[in-house]
Design a protein around this motif. Structure first.
Motif, PDB file in Angstrom:
ATOM      1  N   ALA A  96      47.662  44.518  31.316  1.00 59.43           N
ATOM      2  CA  ALA A  96      47.004  43.334  32.088  1.00 59.43           C
ATOM      3  C   ALA A  96      48.330  42.637  32.566  1.00 59.43           C
ATOM      4  O   ALA A  96      48.453  42.099  33.927  1.00 59.43           O
ATOM      5  N   THR A  97      49.527  42.483  32.046  1.00 56.43           N
ATOM      6  CA  THR A  97      50.637  42.191  32.454  1.00 56.43           C
ATOM      7  C   THR A  97      51.354  42.758  33.431  1.00 56.43           C
ATOM      8  O   THR A  97      51.701  42.343  34.552  1.00 56.43           O
ATOM      9  N   TRP A  98      51.233  44.135  33.282  1.00 57.69           N
ATOM     10  CA  TRP A  98      51.905  44.979  34.368  1.00 57.69           C
ATOM     11  C   TRP A  98      50.656  44.762  35.509  1.00 57.69           C
ATOM     12  O   TRP A  98      51.249  44.804  36.709  1.00 57.69           O
ATOM     13  N   THR A  99      49.471  44.815  35.311  1.00 61.46           N
ATOM     14  CA  THR A  99      48.471  44.744  36.588  1.00 61.46           C
ATOM     15  C   THR A  99      48.641  43.269  37.284  1.00 61.46           C
ATOM     16  O   THR A  99      48.769  43.255  38.513  1.00 61.46           O
ATOM     17  N   THR A 100      49.098  42.198  36.594  1.00 58.54           N
ATOM     18  CA  THR A 100      49.254  41.089  37.243  1.00 58.54           C
ATOM     19  C   THR A 100      50.658  40.881  37.916  1.00 58.54           C
ATOM     20  O   THR A 100      50.484  40.295  38.991  1.00 58.54           O
ATOM     21  N   THR A 104      50.415  40.813  42.266  1.00 57.83           N
ATOM     22  CA  THR A 104      51.047  39.571  43.270  1.00 57.83           C
ATOM     23  C   THR A 104      51.353  40.159  44.532  1.00 57.83           C
ATOM     24  O   THR A 104      51.575  39.479  45.492  1.00 57.83           O
ATOM     25  N   LEU A 105      51.627  41.414  44.633  1.00 55.06           N
ATOM     26  CA  LEU A 105      51.974  42.238  45.820  1.00 55.06           C
ATOM     27  C   LEU A 105      50.565  42.681  46.704  1.00 55.06           C
ATOM     28  O   LEU A 105      50.539  43.029  47.762  1.00 55.06           O
ATOM     29  N   ALA A 106      49.437  42.468  45.851  1.00 58.24           N
ATOM     30  CA  ALA A 106      48.188  42.637  46.703  1.00 58.24           C
ATOM     31  C   ALA A 106      47.182  41.510  46.820  1.00 58.24           C
ATOM     32  O   ALA A 106      47.386  40.541  46.237  1.00 58.24           O
ATOM     33  N   PRO A 107      46.302  41.510  48.098  1.00 59.68           N
ATOM     34  CA  PRO A 107      45.773  40.432  48.581  1.00 59.68           C
ATOM     35  C   PRO A 107      44.604  40.189  47.256  1.00 59.68           C
ATOM     36  O   PRO A 107      44.081  41.341  46.701  1.00 59.68           O
TER      37      PRO A 107
END
Lengths: 205, 120
Positions: A96-100, A104-107
């Motif tokens: 989840a940390t990596w996904t978050t 931040t780069l995606a809408p």
């Protein structure tokens, strides 16, 4: 078929043999598998992951502790299950940390999703009462499940082992690897947190 | 607030939710259970194999033979215990008696014995 909700301790106490037989192990697993699945799903909010953890826990219990006395099976199984849940939770947290970071780069598109929506009941036909009563009961159950999912990990473990798995304080403490006093504290806090959360939503048990 | 009472009420509601688990999930749980039971049998067989291997490295030939015999006896007892969960049935005992000549083969020609056997 063992009835759902039957206390594992009551089931196992019937066995007179010091070592678990194949039948006793089978009956124990059948009695506990659905609760274990729900317990893992409350913690992880992921049914597929919960199924995998229950499967792994059953396998470990059978392979490593299959020759232990039948009365120890509930405590051993819960210890394996809780360890599995914690390991998976850590993995999900890292992911989840990596996904978050990447998100931040995606809408963003579904920030306002209600967690209760994902806990919609699958089948309420078997519930007694009027359609309105059934709906109300299903909503209460979904609410309780959501609040159990929000409890801190140790509180949820202690509460579910004591009141759902019917394990006593000493067994719960051994399964959790903590003192009996800690189990009592976790249970008390979980009970008050759940009651307060339900009361805030106008539900009393 | 009574903690036990509250815990009991939550338990009742959670138990009801167990009935809502889908058939596909239940099937996966059943498969997982069956795999675990199979794994237990396998691990028991592996353990017996290890014991037999150890017996090959025991001291004197007589000691090796004794360890191997004990291991095999233990294995036979374990298999009977796990599969039956208790004493063998009477039909099995009759077959054993026939095999070790405690019961004459002619007994099977006796109609009274046949009807007794069928009633078991």
């Amino acid at each position: 078929m063992v009835k759902a909700g039957t206390g594992a301790r009551a089931l196992i106490s019937e066995g007179s043999s010091p070592l678990a037989t194949q039948r006793e192990l089978s009956d124990f697993l059948a009695s506990v598998e659905r609760r274990a699945f729900r317990h893992a799903a409350y913690a992880l909010r992921d049914e597929e992951g919960a199924l995998d953890i229950v499967q792994d826990s059953m396998m470990k219990l059978a392979e490593k502790y299959g020759d232990r006395p039948a009365k120890e099976l509930p405590m051993l199984f819960q210890r394996i299950l809780q360890n599995g849940i914690r390991d998976q939770y850590r993995r999900l947290k890292v992911r989840a940390t990596w996904t978050t970071l990447l998100s931040t780069l995606a809408p963003k598109d579904d920030d306002d999703a209600d967690p209760l929506e994902s806990l919609a009941t699958e089948n309420t036909d078997g519930l007694a009462g009027t359609p309105h009563g059934r709906l109300e009961q299903a909503q209460v159950m979904a609410l309780i499940e959501a609040e159990i999912g929000r409890l801190p990990t140790r509180q949820r473990e202690a509460f579910l082992m004591r009141y759902w798995e019917d394990m006593d304080v000493a067994e719960t403490a051994r399964a959790m690897g903590c003192s009996e006093g800690s189990v009592k504290t976790h249970c008390s806090r979980a009970t008050h947190a759940l009651a307060a959360a339900l009361k805030a939503k106008g539900v009393s048990l | 607030m009574n903690e036990l009472h509250f815990g009991g009420r939550v338990r009742e509601l959670l138990d009801r939710r167990l009935e809502d688990i889908g058939a596909d999930r239940l099937a996966r749980l059943r498969q997982a259970r069956e795999r675990a039971l199979l794994a237990r049998r396998r691990s028991a067989v592996t353990g017996i194999g290890h014991a037999l291997l150890l017996s090959a490295h025991a001291g004197t030939p007589r000691a090796r033979l004794a360890v191997a015999a004990c291991t095999l006896l233990l294995a036979a007892w374990l298999v009977a215990w796990w599969h039956v969960g208790g004493p063998l049935d009477e039909a099995g005992e009759v077959e054993t008696a026939l095999l070790i000549d405690d019961l004459p083969v002619e007994a099977l020609l006796d109609s009274g014995f046949q009807s007794w056997l069928a009633s078991r």
